[in-house]
Design a protein around this motif. Structure first.
Motif, PDB file in Angstrom:
ATOM      1  N   ASP A  89     -16.488  -0.506  10.359  1.00 46.04           N
ATOM      2  CA  ASP A  89     -14.698  -0.532  10.065  1.00 46.04           C
ATOM      3  C   ASP A  89     -14.860   0.778   9.126  1.00 46.04           C
ATOM      4  OD1 ASP A  89     -14.519  -3.080  10.507  1.00 46.04           O
ATOM      5  OD2 ASP A  89     -14.647  -3.948   7.947  1.00 46.04           O
ATOM      6  N   ARG A  90     -15.879   1.646   9.336  1.00 51.05           N
ATOM      7  CA  ARG A  90     -15.769   2.964   8.728  1.00 51.05           C
ATOM      8  C   ARG A  90     -14.896   3.578  10.042  1.00 51.05           C
ATOM      9  NH1 ARG A  90     -21.010   5.991   7.925  1.00 51.05           N
ATOM     10  NH2 ARG A  90     -19.482   6.822   7.421  1.00 51.05           N
ATOM     11  N   PHE A  91     -14.647   3.378  10.849  1.00 54.10           N
ATOM     12  CA  PHE A  91     -14.402   3.535  12.670  1.00 54.10           C
ATOM     13  C   PHE A  91     -13.506   2.820  13.214  1.00 54.10           C
ATOM     14  CE2 PHE A  91     -18.723   2.946  13.453  1.00 54.10           C
ATOM     15  CZ  PHE A  91     -19.014   2.237  14.322  1.00 54.10           C
ATOM     16  N   ALA A 123     -17.610  10.599  26.010  1.00 52.33           N
ATOM     17  CA  ALA A 123     -17.158   9.401  26.083  1.00 52.33           C
ATOM     18  C   ALA A 123     -16.453   8.813  24.728  1.00 52.33           C
ATOM     19  CB  ALA A 123     -18.729   8.477  25.980  1.00 52.33           C
ATOM     20  N   ILE A 124     -16.800   9.083  23.795  1.00 54.18           N
ATOM     21  CA  ILE A 124     -16.051   8.452  22.752  1.00 54.18           C
ATOM     22  C   ILE A 124     -14.389   9.464  22.560  1.00 54.18           C
ATOM     23  CG2 ILE A 124     -17.773   8.297  20.890  1.00 54.18           C
ATOM     24  CD1 ILE A 124     -17.490  10.521  19.740  1.00 54.18           C
ATOM     25  N   GLN A 125     -14.920  10.459  23.111  1.00 53.70           N
ATOM     26  CA  GLN A 125     -12.782  11.320  23.660  1.00 53.70           C
ATOM     27  C   GLN A 125     -12.246  10.434  23.604  1.00 53.70           C
ATOM     28  OE1 GLN A 125     -12.527  14.197  21.060  1.00 53.70           O
ATOM     29  NE2 GLN A 125     -10.542  13.399  21.032  1.00 53.70           N
ATOM     30  N   PHE A 184      -1.551   5.409  12.924  1.00 55.05           N
ATOM     31  CA  PHE A 184      -2.862   5.143  13.710  1.00 55.05           C
ATOM     32  C   PHE A 184      -3.319   6.619  14.625  1.00 55.05           C
ATOM     33  CE2 PHE A 184      -4.542   3.146  17.704  1.00 55.05           C
ATOM     34  CZ  PHE A 184      -5.801   2.212  17.645  1.00 55.05           C
ATOM     35  N   ALA A 185      -2.874   6.557  15.135  1.00 56.93           N
ATOM     36  CA  ALA A 185      -3.367   8.312  15.924  1.00 56.93           C
ATOM     37  C   ALA A 185      -3.815   9.097  14.806  1.00 56.93           C
ATOM     38  CB  ALA A 185      -2.655   8.864  16.315  1.00 56.93           C
ATOM     39  N   SER A 186      -4.096   9.554  13.396  1.00 56.66           N
ATOM     40  CA  SER A 186      -3.896  10.052  12.811  1.00 56.66           C
ATOM     41  C   SER A 186      -5.612   9.493  12.246  1.00 56.66           C
ATOM     42  CB  SER A 186      -3.275  10.259  11.409  1.00 56.66           C
ATOM     43  OG  SER A 186      -4.041  11.168  10.287  1.00 56.66           O
ATOM     44  N   ARG A 187      -5.541   7.934  11.681  1.00 55.12           N
ATOM     45  CA  ARG A 187      -6.685   7.423  11.705  1.00 55.12           C
ATOM     46  C   ARG A 187      -7.783   7.910  12.900  1.00 55.12           C
ATOM     47  NH1 ARG A 187      -5.366   1.898   7.647  1.00 55.12           N
ATOM     48  NH2 ARG A 187      -3.475   3.661   7.061  1.00 55.12           N
ATOM     49  N   VAL A 188      -7.393   7.612  13.594  1.00 58.05           N
ATOM     50  CA  VAL A 188      -8.589   6.944  14.788  1.00 58.05           C
ATOM     51  C   VAL A 188      -9.013   9.330  14.778  1.00 58.05           C
ATOM     52  CG1 VAL A 188      -8.421   7.375  17.168  1.00 58.05           C
ATOM     53  CG2 VAL A 188      -7.217   5.586  16.367  1.00 58.05           C
ATOM     54  N   ALA A 189      -8.464  10.072  14.603  1.00 57.67           N
ATOM     55  CA  ALA A 189      -8.822  11.164  14.502  1.00 57.67           C
ATOM     56  C   ALA A 189     -10.133  10.633  13.669  1.00 57.67           C
ATOM     57  CB  ALA A 189      -7.875  12.008  15.029  1.00 57.67           C
ATOM     58  N   ASP A 190      -9.374  10.853  12.780  1.00 56.90           N
ATOM     59  CA  ASP A 190     -10.660  11.337  11.215  1.00 56.90           C
ATOM     60  C   ASP A 190     -11.604  10.239  11.541  1.00 56.90           C
ATOM     61  OD1 ASP A 190      -8.047  12.329   9.866  1.00 56.90           O
ATOM     62  OD2 ASP A 190      -7.531  10.971   8.954  1.00 56.90           O
ATOM     63  N   GLU A 213     -14.410  11.314  13.577  1.00 56.82           N
ATOM     64  CA  GLU A 213     -15.419  12.609  12.488  1.00 56.82           C
ATOM     65  C   GLU A 213     -16.319  11.841  12.612  1.00 56.82           C
ATOM     66  OE1 GLU A 213     -15.810  15.613  13.477  1.00 56.82           O
ATOM     67  OE2 GLU A 213     -14.074  15.388  14.991  1.00 56.82           O
ATOM     68  N   VAL A 214     -16.120  10.676  11.835  1.00 56.41           N
ATOM     69  CA  VAL A 214     -17.466   9.971  11.018  1.00 56.41           C
ATOM     70  C   VAL A 214     -18.707   9.809  12.558  1.00 56.41           C
ATOM     71  CG1 VAL A 214     -17.435   7.512  10.075  1.00 56.41           C
ATOM     72  CG2 VAL A 214     -15.480   8.971   9.520  1.00 56.41           C
ATOM     73  N   LEU A 215     -17.849   8.719  13.638  1.00 60.35           N
ATOM     74  CA  LEU A 215     -18.693   8.515  14.855  1.00 60.35           C
ATOM     75  C   LEU A 215     -19.691   9.299  15.397  1.00 60.35           C
ATOM     76  CD1 LEU A 215     -19.784   5.990  16.198  1.00 60.35           C
ATOM     77  CD2 LEU A 215     -17.240   7.073  17.415  1.00 60.35           C
ATOM     78  N   ARG A 216     -19.240  10.666  15.098  1.00 61.38           N
ATOM     79  CA  ARG A 216     -19.853  11.580  15.513  1.00 61.38           C
ATOM     80  C   ARG A 216     -21.510  12.224  14.932  1.00 61.38           C
ATOM     81  NH1 ARG A 216     -15.165  14.443  17.199  1.00 61.38           N
ATOM     82  NH2 ARG A 216     -13.789  14.509  19.348  1.00 61.38           N
ATOM     83  N   GLU A 217     -20.899  11.895  13.955  1.00 63.32           N
ATOM     84  CA  GLU A 217     -22.433  12.705  12.724  1.00 63.32           C
ATOM     85  C   GLU A 217     -22.865  11.139  12.699  1.00 63.32           C
ATOM     86  OE1 GLU A 217     -20.112  12.571   8.671  1.00 63.32           O
ATOM     87  OE2 GLU A 217     -19.285  14.362   9.632  1.00 63.32           O
TER      88      GLU A 217
END
Length: 500
Positions: free
Chosen positions: A308-310, A285-287, A21-27, A30-34
């Motif tokens: 769903d991408r994040f 905020a997102i971090q 789960f944590a790994s998916r959040v971390a990935d 990056e999508v959210l930041r972009e």
């Protein structure tokens, strides 16, 4: 759903691998930041929305009632933590004269229709900060602590069949599950004591995602003053008290929702439910959401929504229990938004009072940044103290404020005179004329002018009854009956000050 089926689903939820789960959040970060940097979360204008919680009571006795799930679905309300709860969510609308009108009309339409239907079942929906009359034949303590163990899983008897809610009591997350407030304590095996409380939650979608930290900072500075004029939960169900009436009246808080939520869900050594710190930029905020301890991780399937991408990051919003919190989501790219959810406000006596708080909150977040108001520089520690002073004392709290010229004041009248003027200014910036802006502000302005809040109204009624020799329990239930009677004729179209 049977207890065995629910227990099986909880067991399955608890088997989710935390590291995956944590790994998916971390990935997903990056999508959210972009997407944020690309402007996906920017909107042409600010947008507002509302979550509004109710509880159901017996129309004859005012005793708490469980709402049949089929009825909840039929009236178009959503389930909340307790079986007695019902929640209404509005469609987000532009912060404009038409958008706020639409918010009010939508609540009125849905609530009026719902009240007609639940009346057929002998019940009514109540808008209030905390219930005080337990179901017929039960004590509040019994209702809040009743649970069973099924296949090694602890299930709260009176909790909605939501896997996430029931999983909270069976995870490694060390919530205290112990209610603590002045002269009240209650040990439980689940998070069910949180079902004592009901709230309204105004949402404010920022026009630009990168503006969220500034708006968030201002939201923290107005949290104390807005809570102070809206307090509405000074009393618990009487069987939970451990002191006599005089002590309860002297020491009780004006807004007990806050200690309920904090004491039940916070672990002994950390604070998830708390007044949050300032945010320097949108990445922080997102971090901060991503780094927050996850209570019930879940591996989420892609259902075709944009966010769903994040989805795993978004799942963390559900246990990011700050009194003011940032949220990033959107079912489509066009509806993607960065918003502030303002969570400290109790449910109000009427719809107009609720919409007044939504409008004033939105107006403030429009005006304060535009005018570069000096309250931005109020130290965070003072903003936090203002908030908890409001919890304790409501409108009688001494709060620190900076006026438009930078002068410090603790004068309540001066503070609110400026706060309402700023709210009016913000609403006029969004196209409302002075008359319409004042219509939304006036119900709250009159509370200040008359030095009365829903909580102080309740406190005075109970004190008067106790002074006549009534036992505390009878006094609280008598007050509750009067509250519900008054609300019956004013909920949809009136205001709290009509009661005075």
């Amino acid at each position: 759903m049977s207890a065995s089926e629910l227990a099986a689903q909880v067991t399955e939820a608890l088997a989710v691998d935390d590291e995956e789960f944590a790994s998916r959040v971390a990935d997903e970060l990056e999508v959210l930041r972009e997407e944020i940097d690309d402007g996906t979360f920017d909107n042409p204008q600010a947008i507002v929305g509302l979550e509004y919680e109710f509880y159901a009571v017996d129309a004859e006795t005012d005793a708490l009632m469980r709402v049949p799930r089929r009825l909840l679905e039929y009236i178009g309300f959503e389930k909340e933590l307790g079986l007695h709860n019902a929640e209404l969510s509005t469609t987000p609308q532009p912060l404009s004269r038409y958008g706020i009108r639409a918010q009010e009309a939508e609540v009125q339409a849905k609530l009026d229709a719902a009240q007609r239907e639940v009346a057929r079942e002998g019940m009514t929906l109540v808008s209030d900060g905390m219930w005080t009359v337990p179901p017929i034949g039960e004590t509040a303590s019994e209702y809040l602590t009743d649970s069973v163990e099924t296949d090694g899983v602890r299930i709260a008897t009176n909790m909605t069949n939501s896997v996430r809610y029931h999983a909270m009591a069976n995870t490694d997350y060390a919530a205290e599950l112990q209610l603590e407030a002045p002269h009240v304590s209650l040990d439980a095996d689940t998070v069910m004591p949180e079902a004592l409380i009901t709230s309204i939650q105004p949402h404010y979608q920022t026009a630009h995602a990168h503006d969220l930290p500034e708006n968030f900072r201002y939201a923290l500075r107005v949290a104390g003053p807005l809570l102070a004029i809206s307090v509405n939960s000074p009393f618990f169900p009487p069987d939970l008290y451990e002191a006599d009436a005089e002590t309860v009246l002297a020491d009780g808080y004006m807004e007990n929702r806050v200690p309920v939520f904090e004491s039940v869900l916070n672990p002994a050594d950390s604070e998830k439910v708390t007044f949050p710190e300032d945010i320097d930029d949108v990445d922080e905020a997102i971090q901060r959401v991503a780094d927050d301890e996850t209570v019930v991780p879940a591996l989420v399937d892609d259902r075709g929504r944009f966010d769903d991408r994040f989805a795993h990051f978004r799942h963390k919003h559900g246990s990011f229990w700050r009194w003011v919190r940032p949220v990033f989501d959107g079912a489509t790219r066009e509806s993607a938004n960065a918003r502030i959810e303002f969570r400290p406000l109790p449910a109000q006596p009427t719809v107009r009072d609720t919409v007044a708080l939504l409008a004033v909150f939105g107006g403030l977040l429009e005006s304060l940044p535009r005018r570069e108001h000096p309250i931005y520089d109020l130290p965070w520690a003072d903003a936090r103290e203002n908030f908890y002073a409001a919890v304790r004392d409501g409108l009688d709290a001494e709060m620190r404020w900076f006026t438009a010229d930078g002068t410090e004041t603790t004068d309540t009248e001066e503070l609110y005179a400026e706060l309402f003027e700023l709210a009016r200014d913000g609403l006029e910036l969004r196209g409302l004329d002075a008359e319409e802006a004042n219509r939304y502000i006036q119900p709250l302005r009159e509370r200040v002018d008359r030095r009365v809040t829903p909580a102080s109204w309740k406190h005075d009624l109970v004190a008067e009854r106790v002074g006549r020799g009534e036992p505390l329990g009878e006094a609280i239930w008598g007050m509750q009956a009067e509250y519900i009677d008054n609300q019956e004729g004013t909920l949809v179209e009136g205001t709290f000050v009509d009661w005075l």
